[in-house]
Design a protein around this motif. Structure first.
Motif, mmCIF file in Angstrom:
data_model
loop_
_atom_site.group_PDB
_atom_site.id
_atom_site.type_symbol
_atom_site.label_atom_id
_atom_site.label_comp_id
_atom_site.label_asym_id
_atom_site.label_seq_id
_atom_site.Cartn_x
_atom_site.Cartn_y
_atom_site.Cartn_z
ATOM 1 N N ASP A 11 -2.248 0.936 -9.237
ATOM 2 C CA ASP A 11 -2.849 -0.378 -9.071
ATOM 3 C C ASP A 11 -4.116 -0.565 -9.892
ATOM 4 O O ASP A 11 -4.611 -1.673 -10.022
ATOM 5 C CB ASP A 11 -3.109 -0.692 -7.588
ATOM 6 N N SER A 12 -4.615 0.488 -10.507
ATOM 7 C CA SER A 12 -5.799 0.397 -11.368
ATOM 8 C C SER A 12 -5.367 0.259 -12.827
ATOM 9 O O SER A 12 -4.732 1.157 -13.389
ATOM 10 C CB SER A 12 -6.660 1.652 -11.217
ATOM 11 N N SER A 13 -5.714 -0.865 -13.441
ATOM 12 C CA SER A 13 -5.369 -1.044 -14.854
ATOM 13 C C SER A 13 -6.091 -0.008 -15.718
ATOM 14 O O SER A 13 -5.566 0.417 -16.749
ATOM 15 C CB SER A 13 -5.690 -2.458 -15.313
ATOM 16 N N PHE A 14 -7.269 0.417 -15.308
ATOM 17 C CA PHE A 14 -8.018 1.434 -16.035
ATOM 18 C C PHE A 14 -7.224 2.749 -16.089
ATOM 19 O O PHE A 14 -7.092 3.366 -17.148
ATOM 20 C CB PHE A 14 -9.383 1.655 -15.356
ATOM 21 N N VAL A 15 -6.670 3.154 -14.950
ATOM 22 C CA VAL A 15 -5.871 4.384 -14.882
ATOM 23 C C VAL A 15 -4.594 4.223 -15.695
ATOM 24 O O VAL A 15 -4.239 5.097 -16.491
ATOM 25 C CB VAL A 15 -5.554 4.757 -13.415
ATOM 26 N N PRO A 50 14.070 5.111 -17.016
ATOM 27 C CA PRO A 50 13.059 6.133 -17.319
ATOM 28 C C PRO A 50 13.528 7.531 -16.920
ATOM 29 O O PRO A 50 14.493 7.677 -16.162
ATOM 30 C CB PRO A 50 11.886 5.710 -16.441
ATOM 31 N N ASP A 51 12.825 8.519 -17.443
ATOM 32 C CA ASP A 51 13.054 9.905 -17.027
ATOM 33 C C ASP A 51 12.112 10.274 -15.885
ATOM 34 O O ASP A 51 12.515 10.904 -14.916
ATOM 35 C CB ASP A 51 12.813 10.858 -18.200
ATOM 36 N N VAL A 52 10.838 9.887 -16.034
ATOM 37 C CA VAL A 52 9.800 10.300 -15.081
ATOM 38 C C VAL A 52 8.907 9.108 -14.747
ATOM 39 O O VAL A 52 8.549 8.325 -15.627
ATOM 40 C CB VAL A 52 8.933 11.445 -15.662
ATOM 41 N N PHE A 53 8.547 9.014 -13.482
ATOM 42 C CA PHE A 53 7.558 8.044 -13.009
ATOM 43 C C PHE A 53 6.258 8.781 -12.719
ATOM 44 O O PHE A 53 6.287 9.834 -12.071
ATOM 45 C CB PHE A 53 7.987 7.408 -11.677
ATOM 46 N N LEU A 54 5.134 8.250 -13.155
ATOM 47 C CA LEU A 54 3.823 8.671 -12.672
ATOM 48 C C LEU A 54 3.478 7.660 -11.593
ATOM 49 O O LEU A 54 3.251 6.483 -11.895
ATOM 50 C CB LEU A 54 2.787 8.646 -13.792
ATOM 51 N N MET A 55 3.466 8.077 -10.335
ATOM 52 C CA MET A 55 3.414 7.145 -9.209
ATOM 53 C C MET A 55 2.181 7.394 -8.347
ATOM 54 O O MET A 55 2.060 8.452 -7.717
ATOM 55 C CB MET A 55 4.681 7.328 -8.362
ATOM 56 N N ASP A 56 1.289 6.414 -8.317
ATOM 57 C CA ASP A 56 0.153 6.457 -7.402
ATOM 58 C C ASP A 56 0.684 6.334 -5.975
ATOM 59 O O ASP A 56 1.668 5.629 -5.727
ATOM 60 C CB ASP A 56 -0.799 5.297 -7.726
ATOM 61 N N ILE A 57 0.036 7.000 -5.024
ATOM 62 C CA ILE A 57 0.480 6.914 -3.626
ATOM 63 C C ILE A 57 0.070 5.589 -3.003
ATOM 64 O O ILE A 57 0.881 4.882 -2.430
ATOM 65 C CB ILE A 57 -0.082 8.081 -2.780
ATOM 66 N N GLN A 58 -1.209 5.258 -3.118
ATOM 67 C CA GLN A 58 -1.719 4.081 -2.421
ATOM 68 C C GLN A 58 -1.845 2.895 -3.363
ATOM 69 O O GLN A 58 -2.706 2.875 -4.240
ATOM 70 C CB GLN A 58 -3.057 4.402 -1.769
ATOM 71 N N MET A 59 -0.941 1.920 -3.156
ATOM 72 C CA MET A 59 -0.957 0.686 -3.927
ATOM 73 C C MET A 59 -0.658 -0.458 -2.972
ATOM 74 O O MET A 59 0.027 -0.260 -1.962
ATOM 75 C CB MET A 59 0.116 0.716 -5.033
ATOM 76 N N PRO A 60 -1.132 -1.664 -3.286
ATOM 77 C CA PRO A 60 -0.787 -2.811 -2.435
ATOM 78 C C PRO A 60 0.687 -3.153 -2.588
ATOM 79 O O PRO A 60 1.341 -2.738 -3.536
ATOM 80 C CB PRO A 60 -1.675 -3.929 -2.990
ATOM 81 N N GLY A 61 1.202 -3.902 -1.635
ATOM 82 C CA GLY A 61 2.622 -4.248 -1.690
ATOM 83 C C GLY A 61 3.441 -3.017 -1.368
ATOM 84 O O GLY A 61 3.235 -2.367 -0.350
ATOM 85 N N THR A 84 -5.848 10.315 -5.861
ATOM 86 C CA THR A 84 -7.258 10.515 -6.192
ATOM 87 C C THR A 84 -7.911 11.534 -5.280
ATOM 88 O O THR A 84 -9.043 11.906 -5.476
ATOM 89 C CB THR A 84 -8.042 9.195 -6.074
ATOM 90 N N PHE A 85 -7.216 11.947 -4.274
ATOM 91 C CA PHE A 85 -7.785 12.893 -3.318
ATOM 92 C C PHE A 85 -6.679 13.801 -2.827
ATOM 93 O O PHE A 85 -5.503 13.510 -2.980
ATOM 94 C CB PHE A 85 -8.439 12.157 -2.152
ATOM 95 N N ASP A 86 -7.061 14.888 -2.220
ATOM 96 C CA ASP A 86 -6.089 15.879 -1.777
ATOM 97 C C ASP A 86 -5.707 15.610 -0.322
ATOM 98 O O ASP A 86 -6.059 16.357 0.566
ATOM 99 C CB ASP A 86 -6.659 17.281 -1.956
ATOM 100 N N ASP A 87 -5.018 14.504 -0.062
ATOM 101 C CA ASP A 87 -4.576 14.152 1.280
ATOM 102 C C ASP A 87 -3.186 14.731 1.496
ATOM 103 O O ASP A 87 -2.178 14.134 1.114
ATOM 104 C CB ASP A 87 -4.568 12.637 1.462
ATOM 105 N N TYR A 88 -3.150 15.884 2.113
ATOM 106 C CA TYR A 88 -1.908 16.625 2.234
ATOM 107 C C TYR A 88 -0.828 15.845 2.985
ATOM 108 O O TYR A 88 0.349 15.925 2.636
ATOM 109 C CB TYR A 88 -2.153 17.976 2.902
ATOM 110 N N GLU A 89 -1.200 15.069 3.996
ATOM 111 C CA GLU A 89 -0.198 14.337 4.773
ATOM 112 C C GLU A 89 0.529 13.292 3.917
ATOM 113 O O GLU A 89 1.749 13.160 4.005
ATOM 114 C CB GLU A 89 -0.826 13.693 6.010
#
Length: 124
Positions: A11-15, A50-61, A84-89
Motif C-alpha cells: 500500500d506504500s507507493s514509496f515501497v 506472474p511467477d512471484v508476488f512480493l506481498m505486503d501483509i497489512q493493506m487496506p481492502g 515491516t515488523f516481525d509479527d509471527y502470528e
C-alpha cells in the motif's frame, strides 16, 4: 535465461517504487505490475501470469493474507510475504495460506533478489 516475472503488492507507493527500481535494473527480473492491495494484485495476475508476488501483509481492502489464500488456491503464482515488523502470528497466518516465505522490509536489495529466486525455485 527467462526472467522471473514479479508483481509487487504494497500500500506504500514509496515501497512499491523502490522495489521496482531495485528489480528493474537486474536482468534476472521483470516487474510486470504493481498493486496497492491484494485485490489489485490478483486482477493484474489474472492478466499477466506472474511467477512471484512480493506481498505486503497489512493493506487496506484485501490484505496480503487473504490475497495469498486466493492466489495459491487459483494457482496464480508463488507468494513472498513482506512485512515491516516481525509479527509471527501474521506471518504464520500467511504461511498457512500458502506463502512460500517471508521477508522483513529492512533487508538489502541483494537479499530481496535472493529470496525471490529462492521462492521461484521452490527453496525458500
Amino acid at each position: 535465461m527467462e526472467k522471473i516475472r514479479v508483481i509487487i503488492a504494497d500500500d506504500s507507493s514509496f515501497v512499491r517504487d523502490g522495489m521496482k527500481i531495485i528489480l528493474s535494473v537486474d536482468e534476472a527480473f521483470e516487474v510486470i505490475g504493481c498493486a496497492a492491495d491484494g485485490k489489485e494484485a490478483i486482477e493484474i495476475a489474472e492478466k499477466t501470469q506472474p511467477d512471484v508476488f512480493l506481498m505486503d501483509i497489512q493493506m487496506p481492502g484485501m490484505d496480503g493474507i487473504e490475497a495469498t489464500g486466493y492466489i495459491v488456491e487459483h494457482n496464480l503464482g508463488k507468494v513472498l510475504i513482506l512485512t515491516t515488523f516481525d509479527d509471527y502470528e501474521l506471518v504464520k497466518k500467511a504461511l498457512s495460506k500458502g506463502a512460500k516465505g517471508y521477508l522483513i522490509k529492512n533487508h538489502t536489495p541483494e537479499h530481496l533478489k535472493q529470496m525471490i529466486k529462492s521462492v521461484y525455485n521452490g527453496t525458500a
